[in-house]
Design an enzyme around this catalytic site. Sequence first.
Site, PDB file in Angstrom:
ATOM      1  CD  GLN A   1     118.445 -21.445  50.464  1.00 14.87           C
ATOM      2  OE1 GLN A   1     119.103 -20.605  51.064  1.00 14.87           O
ATOM      3  NE2 GLN A   1     117.170 -21.307  50.185  1.00 14.87           N
TER       4      GLN A   1
ATOM      5  CE1 TYR B   1     109.282  27.708  58.910  1.00 17.94           C
ATOM      6  CE2 TYR B   1     109.489  26.203  57.070  1.00 17.94           C
ATOM      7  CZ  TYR B   1     108.824  27.231  57.702  1.00 17.94           C
ATOM      8  OH  TYR B   1     107.709  27.751  57.139  1.00 17.94           O
TER       9      TYR B   1
ATOM     10  N   GLY C   1      99.957  27.749  60.402  1.00 21.08           N
ATOM     11  CA  GLY C   1      99.665  26.598  61.244  1.00 21.08           C
ATOM     12  C   GLY C   1      99.871  26.849  62.715  1.00 21.08           C
TER      13      GLY C   1
ATOM     14  CG  ASN D   1     103.453  21.007  65.350  1.00 22.30           C
ATOM     15  OD1 ASN D   1     102.427  21.408  64.808  1.00 22.30           O
ATOM     16  ND2 ASN D   1     103.547  20.880  66.652  1.00 22.30           N
TER      17      ASN D   1
END
Lengths: 248, 572
Positions: B162, B348, B467, B503
């Site tokens: 265009q 972690y 957990g 996890n």
Amino acid sequence: MAYEAQYYPGATSVAENRRKHMSGKVEKLREVSDDDLTLVLGHRAPGSDYPSTHPPLAEMGEPECSVREMVEATPGAKAGDRVRYVQFVDSMYNAPSTPYFRTYAAAINFRGVDPGTLSGRQVVEARERDMEEVAKFQLETEMSCPALASLRGATVHGHSLRLPEDGIMFDMLDRCRLENGVVIMHKDQVGRAIDKKVDFGKPMSEEEAAKRTTIYRVDNVAFRDDAEVIEWVHTIFEKRTAYGFKPE
Amino acid sequence: MADDRKKMFQKDLEIKFTKAHGDNKMEGGEITDKKVTYYRLGVDQNPRKVEMRKAGQEMADKRGLVGYNPMMHCGGIPLGQRALTPSFISGTDMMVESDDLHYVNNAAMQQMWDDIRRTTIVGMDMAHETLEKRLGIEVTPETINHYLEVLNHALPGGAVVQEHMVETHPALVDDCYCKIFTGDDELADEIDPQFLININKQFPEEQAEALKAAIGKTTWQAAHIPTVVSRTTDGAQTSRWMAMQVGMSFIAAYNMCAGEAAVADLSYAAKHAGVISMGDMLPARRARGPNEPGGISFGHMADIIQTSRVDAEDPAHVALEVVGAGCMLFDQIWLGSYMSGGVGFTQYATAAYTNNILDDNLYYNVDYINDKYDGAANKGTDNKVKATMDVVKDIATESTIYGIENYENYPTALEDHFGGSQRATVLSAAAGSATALATGNGNAGLSGWYLSMYLHKEALGRLGFFGFDLQDQCGATNTFSFQSDEGLPVELRGPNYPNYAMNVGHQGGYAAIASAAHAGRGDAWAVNPLIKVCFADDMLPFDFTAPRKEFGRGALKEFEPAGERSLIIPAR
């Protein structure tokens, strides 16, 4: 033959200590007064009434319920106490207890408790007076050494750190100190200063801690050497794995 | 096995814990000491914290609103009551400040995720068939080269059909491009080298042959949309952006009508029919489209990381690089930010790729396996040991107890991994990866992972956070179950697999297990050869052959990211 609870396998002193903690048959080593306990827990002022979240059960007109009839409410539930917590941190350098064995001790020997188990800390939630019973039991017996175990509601960092020279487990908030040969706590669980120094008595000697501990360590009782425990772990593991196939 | 090896973490811990850094006064002592002096020096001991405090003060002065102030910690007791120490990036000599391993402070980490999120693979063959059969247009290597020239103009945001169109400034999107790859050597020879990912050049011969056989005569586009676009939108935008520019480029390159019905056929064939996302779309409750981290299977992650083609003879190294990349993306960015918040996830994750503690455990396992199982941990297919429960039990038990004893014999290692979740990740990743290396079976590796969790919990009377009571106790039960919604081969499991969605500290390990099974066999890929080839591209800003080194470069401020906006902001 009457059933006798077996609790835990293993032929070592660590395994034997684990059985003791689980059975609740632990030696009482010290006295902690009710006021001192209230002070270090930090949930209410010593001597004050237990705050409640509901009226005593006897006044509540409970609905007919067979479970209610079968299970007697704990004293704290009967009175409508709030649920509050006690949280311990146990050093990995031969602290007498460990998070899982605190949990097992609470869950097996006390009613109405909700233990939570982490690596560095172990929390028990219960109606306040019921929780205090658990806390006092664990503080006064061989489950705790004042140098290697401590009450920490928050900022629990320390279980895995090297010990300071005085042997008192590292605490960022410095809640416990060794003074004149005894361990005193001068802040409550969450580190707020309290009005007096609560005396928890002498630390265990290194030999005594090694004798009473529930943690395996290569420099004390090595996990590798407790063949029965390892075999038992393998058995549990195999059975859980096999259950995935839903064997008939 | 007699443990007379020199510990791989020894030098790292000696420098970290017995040498002074900044003003932390940690000079002296041994890494085996059980006692230490805590000087409680606060943030003043650490240069990065001092710098951050100064920046916080300046920011507050400038904006008139307080911000970072380390004295807000614990009611005025700042961080640094223990010694603040830097860490080594495993497998490198790079010592970095811990803060610089938070992805916000690390441009390489951001770019790794950018480079994955902005990537899509789009097949060309259906589009070519449509051109030839529906429109009678001949497709030749020359027309493909021309199309790629058009596409590499259009994909970053250039107009092709265009008039009077707005376009993106090329200097802001210079990381955007598309190359192609094919298993057809004859076609590859005809493609302009600038557009080709040359499988023969990028992979060892054996891997190249396997990849070409798998890909066959099909042809695929490896497209990377601009980093700045991907950051402004999301992963699901990647295939849409590519689709629009592909459509316009086909129209332009093959002089097609922009309105006829046949182009609709081409649009579907070219834009949508052969699209491969790096991550699957997540369920509605996660509210994430394709190409977001929660949808990246562990097998895809194993294939995105490219260590397997540059260090194929050392499959343990391959797995360790996948651990690093997986922990960073899945823990630090996915769980740590998309699913949760705050800064704790860095602690972690970094345990698995700093100070060589996991590396030591895994290479010990390699020696153990090779001694006991005749070289089963070496690369190969004929040397593998059968994946039985006895083998899983033996390797995972030895690995886990070895790792636990390291923490017991080296209190500084324990102090470095001061949280149980860190230790659980490291111990289980070592056990799981080792089992996968030895057996060539990812699910056997996963089984070793769960046994390691059980042993760890019983040995120390503690494991990780709450957990772990769920995920790591029930996991063994679905390790070998492939029933729908219960189990899958580990390669096809991912961060959103049942029980894995929270996890923390695990998912990089799972990815490593998937990787180890295939690297151990010498496979050219884990689950998808197209993804493996797509990232075998030296032009990508992030070097996927060495993610841990890249994280180190990011921490040391040596990494040059893409998608920077300096061109459109005031000069400083």
